[in-house]
Design an enzyme around this catalytic site. Structure first.
Site, PDB file in Angstrom:
ATOM      1  N   ASP A  28       0.884  -1.174   0.000  1.00 44.21           N
ATOM      2  CA  ASP A  28       0.000   0.000   0.000  1.00 44.21           C
ATOM      3  C   ASP A  28       0.920   1.220   0.000  1.00 44.21           C
ATOM      4  OD1 ASP A  28      -2.980   0.884   1.860  1.00 44.21           O
ATOM      5  OD2 ASP A  28      -1.662   2.183   0.702  1.00 44.21           O
ATOM      6  N   LEU A  29       0.798   2.038  -1.038  1.00 44.74           N
ATOM      7  CA  LEU A  29       1.684   3.207  -1.126  1.00 44.74           C
ATOM      8  C   LEU A  29       1.345   4.216  -0.039  1.00 44.74           C
ATOM      9  CD1 LEU A  29       1.573   3.294  -4.964  1.00 44.74           C
ATOM     10  CD2 LEU A  29       3.649   3.044  -3.613  1.00 44.74           C
ATOM     11  N   TYR A  33      -1.831   9.964  -3.222  1.00 41.37           N
ATOM     12  CA  TYR A  33      -2.007  11.150  -4.081  1.00 41.37           C
ATOM     13  C   TYR A  33      -0.963  12.210  -3.727  1.00 41.37           C
ATOM     14  CZ  TYR A  33      -6.730   9.503  -5.468  1.00 41.37           C
ATOM     15  OH  TYR A  33      -7.791   8.788  -5.962  1.00 41.37           O
ATOM     16  N   ARG A  65       0.232  15.037   8.691  1.00 36.68           N
ATOM     17  CA  ARG A  65      -0.354  14.124   9.695  1.00 36.68           C
ATOM     18  C   ARG A  65       0.250  14.374  11.081  1.00 36.68           C
ATOM     19  NH1 ARG A  65      -1.753   8.482   6.326  1.00 36.68           N
ATOM     20  NH2 ARG A  65      -2.033   9.561   4.347  1.00 36.68           N
ATOM     21  N   GLU A 123      -2.870  -0.061  -4.069  1.00 39.12           N
ATOM     22  CA  GLU A 123      -2.568  -1.313  -3.379  1.00 39.12           C
ATOM     23  C   GLU A 123      -2.408  -2.461  -4.375  1.00 39.12           C
ATOM     24  OE1 GLU A 123      -5.293  -1.997  -0.063  1.00 39.12           O
ATOM     25  OE2 GLU A 123      -5.570   0.175   0.029  1.00 39.12           O
TER      26      GLU A 123
HETATM   27  N1  DCP Z   1      -8.738   7.963  -1.655  1.00 39.07           N
HETATM   28  C1  DCP Z   1      -9.810   8.817  -1.874  1.00 39.07           C
HETATM   29  N2  DCP Z   1     -10.964   8.676  -1.157  1.00 39.07           N
HETATM   30  C2  DCP Z   1     -11.071   7.724  -0.214  1.00 39.07           C
HETATM   31  C3  DCP Z   1      -9.997   6.847   0.033  1.00 39.07           C
HETATM   32  C4  DCP Z   1      -8.822   6.995  -0.706  1.00 39.07           C
HETATM   33  O1  DCP Z   1      -9.698   9.679  -2.737  1.00 39.07           O
HETATM   34  N3  DCP Z   1     -12.197   7.608   0.483  1.00 39.07           N
HETATM   35  C5  DCP Z   1      -7.508   8.133  -2.442  1.00 39.07           C
HETATM   36  C6  DCP Z   1      -6.531   9.089  -1.812  1.00 39.07           C
HETATM   37  C7  DCP Z   1      -5.389   8.258  -1.347  1.00 39.07           C
HETATM   38  C8  DCP Z   1      -5.490   7.008  -2.178  1.00 39.07           C
HETATM   39  O2  DCP Z   1      -6.851   6.893  -2.570  1.00 39.07           O
HETATM   40  O3  DCP Z   1      -4.145   8.900  -1.537  1.00 39.07           O
HETATM   41  C9  DCP Z   1      -5.042   5.762  -1.439  1.00 39.07           C
HETATM   42  O4  DCP Z   1      -5.841   5.544  -0.268  1.00 39.07           O
HETATM   43  P1  DCP Z   1      -5.192   5.092   1.087  1.00 39.07           P
HETATM   44  O5  DCP Z   1      -6.297   4.769   1.999  1.00 39.07           O
HETATM   45  O6  DCP Z   1      -4.157   4.056   0.843  1.00 39.07           O
HETATM   46  O7  DCP Z   1      -4.518   6.409   1.668  1.00 39.07           O
HETATM   47  P2  DCP Z   1      -3.111   7.036   1.390  1.00 39.07           P
HETATM   48  O8  DCP Z   1      -2.287   6.231   0.460  1.00 39.07           O
HETATM   49  O9  DCP Z   1      -3.305   8.449   0.979  1.00 39.07           O
HETATM   50  O10 DCP Z   1      -2.458   7.072   2.825  1.00 39.07           O
HETATM   51  P3  DCP Z   1      -1.772   5.873   3.637  1.00 39.07           P
HETATM   52  O11 DCP Z   1      -0.325   6.269   3.788  1.00 39.07           O
HETATM   53  O12 DCP Z   1      -2.479   5.866   4.931  1.00 39.07           O
HETATM   54  O13 DCP Z   1      -1.939   4.611   2.866  1.00 39.07           O
HETATM   55 MG    MG Z   2      -2.002   4.174   0.733  1.00 41.51          MG
HETATM   56 MG    MG Z   3      -4.650   2.143   0.046  1.00 38.99          MG
END
Ligand code: DCP
Ligand code: MG
Ligand code: MG
Length: 575
Positions: A28-29, A33, A65, A123
């Site tokens: 999971d990156l 974004y 964060r 992911e």
């Molecule tokens: N995303 C979105 N709306 C959501 C969930 C996710 O637009 N309800 C988008 C923004 C995130 C991306 O999908 O960047 C990946 O979701 P993640 O839950 O993996 O969140 P992040 O990668 O941003 O953060 P983390 O480091 O917690 O994985």
């Molecule tokens: Mg992520």
């Molecule tokens: Mg994710």
């Protein structure tokens, strides 16, 4: 088959563990974004950054964060917590999709068995059981610290050196003590250890493209995903519970378990007679409550009462025990269908509908260029924004059908009354060939397609203009026509490889949930009946009468949906 579900008296019987001969990685990156935007604008890496969609943050970087800013927080609240927060627009998903494809292609290139599955945009699951098994045979138990991980069966020099005395990264439980003397050569620990070193190597490769990630290493998809969540960002966790994953799962809020959604939680609360909020209701609460059994869950969640599919009770019961037999789906070189949709607060004018359709169709055409042109990777560096110009390359596949779906607007106060798909109507036509002309800008093609094809479709779906109030538009291309290998000039091995992938895909269906953030497309025209036969000798699955495949119990409902829906990828527009 285990008959727990049919016999309430056997409800406390411990479920049989399955699939723990596999090694599954889940990547999971980190703040996906935000990382994409940072890589295109490196000066943003050190400042708190939020990615804005409408009035909320889709995500924020880890600098933000630290100030208490969270994903999906309202902009106002985020600004209050962190007045220096820099906001970047995240409405256009194209750059994120492009990076997503780059990362997926990278990981896919290391897979031997082709089991590489995307979940949402950031992911990826990898089933590396075969790579690990091969390397298990190479381990020199007399000199573990100077081990070599081989990444290719053909080329023994392709690989990396590693220290096989220790698991790479974090482990769970943190105080795990291995009894190496007694564990034998084919131990679960050693296989997971090898998986952890491979995971680390792959994370380094992604960092070479500019992207950090978290990874979970375990024996099934559920546990790998949850393990990866333990130590974020830029870290990895191997779940070493060689006995039972129950202590790992028990403290987690039920809502964290993939596959247990809001409806299940509400139903479960009624069964447990609890008013705990969603965070207070843990796996332990649910698992140990005497009212909870596969049978009770089935009665609660399936059929007319719960609206869920047959077998859901057993599925949830097994998830509570960390058992997930679902397979990592084989990679595809092209998706079955591509769709883009957007939601609206009631479009009442045809001009608004037309504008919405042009926007969606332009995104769809760009997406077709990313997913269906063979050298798209080569022309797009991983961190550049989406190309706005004309695409290059050869079409790997050309969809033959165009489908428009609309749905009337329902105000939030009505949401409880309707199913998600309520009021959806669809109509399909042949996709005009001019959409494949790479010399015309996507915007111009979109205008022409909307005027000549989509607006007429819209009128036939919504003939009464006086009552227009549209809440959703979805444009989808499907029915892929693959290019002939010979005409693509690919080498013969590549052709065989693609053919093998296609056969694998035809032969096996592993659909469960559609990827996060991606909606399943509704096909109102074709309701296929799927019948399931339980076979005594098929310990781990049931045979589908339509295609003859033996499907793991977990994937049964999904496999049914796969037949019904001609499963594909449909993504909502940003926001
Ligand atoms: N995303 C979105 N709306 C959501 C969930 C996710 O637009 N309800 C988008 C923004 C995130 C991306 O999908 O960047 C990946 O979701 P993640 O839950 O993996 O969140 P992040 O990668 O941003 O953060 P983390 O480091 O917690 O994985
Ligand atoms: Mg992520
Ligand atoms: Mg994710």
């Amino acid at each position: 088959m285990d008959m727990d579900m049919d016999n309430p008296d056997s409800k406390r019987k411990a479920p049989r563990r399955k699939g723990d001969d596999r090694v599954i990685l889940h990547f999971d990156l980190d703040c996906f974004y935000a990382q994409c935007i940072e890589n295109a604008n490196p000066h943003l890496k050190s400042v708190p950054l939020g990615i804005k969609q409408k009035s909320i943050l889709a995500t924020c970087n880890y600098v933000a964060r630290k100030h208490g800013v969270k994903k999906l927080m309202g902009i106002q609240e985020a600004k209050r917590l962190c007045p220096d927060l820099v906001l970047a627009d995240g409405e256009d998903l194209s750059p994120f999709r492009d990076v997503s494809k780059q990362i997926y292609s990278l990981l896919k290139s290391y897979s031997w068995n082709g089991r590489v599955e995307r979940l949402g945009l950031d992911e990826v699951f990898l089933d590396v059981t075969d790579v690990v098994a091969y390397n298990l045979g190479l381990v020199n138990h007399h000199c573990l610290e100077e081990s070599w991980f081989c990444l290719s069966r053909e080329d023994p020099e392709r690989g990396f050196a590693f220290d096989a005395r220790e698991v790479k990264g974090c482990v769970w439980p943190p105080d795990f003590v291995s009894d190496r003397e007694n564990e034998g050569t084919d131990s679960l620990r050693l296989r997971l250890l090898l998986g952890s070193h491979l995971a680390f190597y792959l994370r380094q490769q992604m960092e070479g493209l500019g992207y950090t990630s978290a990874c979970g290493i375990s024996t099934n998809k559920l546990l790998a995903k949850l393990a990866g969540d333990r130590n974020k960002p830029r870290n990895q966790t191997t779940l070493l519970s060689s006995h039972s994953p129950v202590p790992f799962l028990d403290p987690l809020p039920l809502r964290k378990i993939p596959g247990i959604g809001g409806k299940t939680i509400t139903a479960m609360k009624s069964l447990l007679k609890t008013d705990d909020d969603d965070d207070g209701l843990t796996v332990h609460n649910a698992r140990t409550n005497p009212a909870v059994s596969p049978f009770a869950l089935e009665r609660l969640l399936a059929g007319s009462g719960g609206g869920g599919e047959k077998g859901i009770g057993r599925k949830v019961w097994l998830l509570l025990h960390g058992i997930d037999g679902s397979e990592v789906k084989p990679a595809r070189d092209v998706p079955r269908q591509i769709g883009i949709e957007d939601t609206y607060r009631g479009l009442t004018q045809l001009s608004q509908v037309r504008a919405g359709l042009v926007q969606i169709t332009t995104s769809l055409l760009r997406r077709m260029h990313v997913d269906l042109l063979d050298d798209f990777d080569a022309v797009t560096p991983p961190i550049s924004p989406a190309p706005t110009s004309v695409g290059k390359g050869r079409w790997l596949a050309q969809p033959k059908t165009l489908r428009l779906t609309t749905r009337p607007y329902h105000s939030p106060s009505e949401w409880d009354k309707f199913e998600y798909n309520h009021g959806r109507v669809s109509k399909s036509v042949a996709l005009p060939r001019f959409v494949f002309d790479l010399n015309i800008e996507p915007e111009s093609i979109a205008e022409r397609l909307v005027e000549g094809t989509l607006m007429p479709l819209f009128h036939s779906l919504n003939p009464d203009k006086s009552k227009l109030c549209i809440g959703l538009l979805n444009v989808c291309v499907t029915n892929m026509d693959r290019a002939k290998e010979s005409s693509r000039g690919g080498d013969i091995m590549a052709a065989f490889q693609r053919q093998r992938e296609v056969e694998e895909i035809r032969g096996v269906a592993f659909a469960d949930e559609p990827p996060d953030g991606e909606e399943k497309a509704e096909d109102t025209s074709d309701d296929t009946e799927v019948e399931w036969v339980e076979e005594e000798d098929e310990q781990d699955g049931v045979r589908c009468r339509l295609c003859g495949c033996v499907i793991p119990v977990f994937a049964v409902e999904a496999h049914g949906r796969w037949h019904e829906l001609d499963e594909g990828w449909v993504e909502p527009q940003g926001g």
